[in-house]
Scaffold this motif. Structure first.
Motif, short mmCIF file in Angstrom:
data_model
loop_
_atom_site.label_atom_id
_atom_site.label_comp_id
_atom_site.label_asym_id
_atom_site.label_seq_id
_atom_site.Cartn_x
_atom_site.Cartn_y
_atom_site.Cartn_z
N ILE A 191 0.83 -1.20 0.00
CA ILE A 191 0.00 0.00 0.00
C ILE A 191 0.86 1.25 0.00
O ILE A 191 1.77 1.40 0.83
N ASP A 192 0.56 2.17 -0.91
CA ASP A 192 1.34 3.40 -1.06
C ASP A 192 0.65 4.58 -0.38
O ASP A 192 -0.55 4.54 -0.08
N LEU A 193 1.41 5.64 -0.17
CA LEU A 193 0.83 6.90 0.26
C LEU A 193 0.02 7.50 -0.89
O LEU A 193 0.33 7.30 -2.06
N LYS A 194 -1.01 8.25 -0.55
CA LYS A 194 -1.75 8.97 -1.58
C LYS A 194 -0.92 10.16 -2.07
O LYS A 194 0.02 10.62 -1.41
N ASP A 195 -1.30 10.65 -3.23
CA ASP A 195 -0.59 11.76 -3.86
C ASP A 195 -0.54 12.97 -2.93
O ASP A 195 -1.56 13.39 -2.36
N GLY A 196 0.65 13.51 -2.77
CA GLY A 196 0.83 14.74 -2.01
C GLY A 196 0.98 14.58 -0.52
O GLY A 196 1.22 15.57 0.19
N VAL A 197 0.87 13.35 0.00
CA VAL A 197 0.88 13.16 1.45
C VAL A 197 2.23 13.52 2.06
O VAL A 197 2.31 14.24 3.06
N LEU A 198 3.30 13.02 1.49
CA LEU A 198 4.62 13.29 2.08
C LEU A 198 4.92 14.79 2.06
O LEU A 198 5.42 15.34 3.05
N ASP A 199 4.61 15.46 0.97
CA ASP A 199 4.82 16.91 0.90
C ASP A 199 4.00 17.63 1.97
O ASP A 199 4.48 18.57 2.61
N PHE A 200 2.76 17.19 2.16
CA PHE A 200 1.89 17.77 3.18
C PHE A 200 2.50 17.60 4.57
O PHE A 200 2.55 18.55 5.36
N LEU A 201 2.98 16.39 4.88
CA LEU A 201 3.54 16.12 6.20
C LEU A 201 4.81 16.94 6.44
O LEU A 201 5.01 17.49 7.53
N LEU A 202 5.64 17.04 5.44
CA LEU A 202 6.87 17.83 5.57
C LEU A 202 6.56 19.31 5.76
O LEU A 202 7.19 20.00 6.58
N LYS A 203 5.57 19.79 5.03
CA LYS A 203 5.20 21.20 5.09
C LYS A 203 4.64 21.57 6.47
O LYS A 203 4.82 22.70 6.95
N HIS A 204 3.95 20.61 7.12
CA HIS A 204 3.27 20.90 8.39
C HIS A 204 3.88 20.13 9.55
O HIS A 204 3.21 19.88 10.55
N GLN A 205 5.15 19.80 9.45
CA GLN A 205 5.76 18.95 10.47
C GLN A 205 5.89 19.63 11.83
O GLN A 205 6.10 18.94 12.84
N ASP A 206 5.74 20.92 11.89
CA ASP A 206 5.81 21.61 13.18
C ASP A 206 4.46 21.64 13.90
O ASP A 206 4.37 22.14 15.03
N ILE A 207 3.42 21.12 13.25
CA ILE A 207 2.08 21.11 13.84
C ILE A 207 1.84 19.76 14.50
O ILE A 207 2.19 18.71 13.96
N LYS A 208 1.25 19.77 15.67
CA LYS A 208 0.93 18.53 16.38
C LYS A 208 -0.12 17.75 15.60
O LYS A 208 -1.17 18.30 15.24
N MET A 209 0.16 16.48 15.33
CA MET A 209 -0.75 15.64 14.55
C MET A 209 -0.92 14.28 15.20
O MET A 209 0.01 13.76 15.84
N CYS A 210 -2.10 13.69 15.00
CA CYS A 210 -2.30 12.29 15.37
C CYS A 210 -3.07 11.60 14.25
O CYS A 210 -3.60 12.24 13.34
N ILE A 211 -3.11 10.27 14.32
CA ILE A 211 -3.90 9.47 13.40
C ILE A 211 -5.09 8.91 14.17
O ILE A 211 -4.93 8.32 15.24
#
Length: 211
Positions: free
Chosen positions: A85-105
């Motif tokens: 299973i792959d990441l969806k388009d744009g996911v890695l860029d999104f995560l890198l761009k917002h890596q300073d924001i607190k996130m959970c799954i």
């Protein structure tokens, strides 16, 4: 402002919904069941793992405990999450761009599968924690998973953004007061107009979105 993100996994971060569409058929056939209703995937789409297991027991007569059924489905899915299973388009860029924001799954998928996927794509470090429907005891037709996630994030609901692909999950999130971004998923094409009308924002890829 102390913003935080609650991220759905399947269909939002992972391109895995085709796998989920087919896994119930694969599981039932592994039990020798061939007479499977064509609306099976539709019947299961709002359920968590335990709910799906109970459905298999009641509708198809599988004589196993719900937890054992869940374990067997997890076994069928493990290699797919670990290797395929792959990441969806744009996911890695999104995560890198917002890596300073607190996130959970927050996900209906069980924790061992989530961990396999995060490890495969080396993205575990972006998330403070994982919370699952099984652990909360409610599927995503209820807002409980989002409310519990907000408590663990230590952030007020008005400062949290939820990212989801499924209509029932977006509806629950919105009813609980969260700003909710609908993310396009081809498996939910028929629900797209409803999702666009309900969500605060709609994107075809996470790379389209920014604060």
């Amino acid at each position: 402002m102390n913003k935080a993100f609650i991220m759905d996994l399947d269909g939002t971060l992972l391109d895995s919904m085709d796998v989920w569409h087919n896994i119930a058929f694969e599981y039932l056939r592994s039990k020798g069941i061939q007479d499977i209703g064509k609306n099976l995937a539709k019947s299961l789409k709002t359920m968590d793992f335990i709910g799906a297991a109970q459905y298999f027991i009641s509708e198809y007569g599988i004589n196993l405990a719900p937890r054992l059924i869940c374990n067997e489905i997890n076994d069928l899915l493990a290699d797919k999450y670990k290797y395929d299973i792959d990441l969806k388009d744009g996911v890695l860029d999104f995560l890198l761009k917002h890596q300073d924001i607190k996130m959970c799954i927050a996900t209906a998928t069980e924790r061992p599968l989530v961990e396999l996927a995060l490890e495969k794509h080396e993205i575990s470090n972006f998330f403070d924690f994982i919370i699952t429907s099984t652990e909360v005891g409610k599927c995503k037709t209820s807002p409980d998973i989002y409310i519990q996630a907000s408590k663990q994030l230590g952030t007020s609901i008005e400062n949290i953004i939820v990212f989801e692909d499924a209509y029932h999950a977006i509806k629950s999130s919105k009813l609980a007061g969260f700003y909710t971004v609908g993310v396009y998923e081809k498996q939910f094409e028929k629900d797209k107009d409803k999702i666009i009308a309900l969500a605060d924002k709609y994107v075809y890829s996470l790379k389209e979105w920014s604060l």
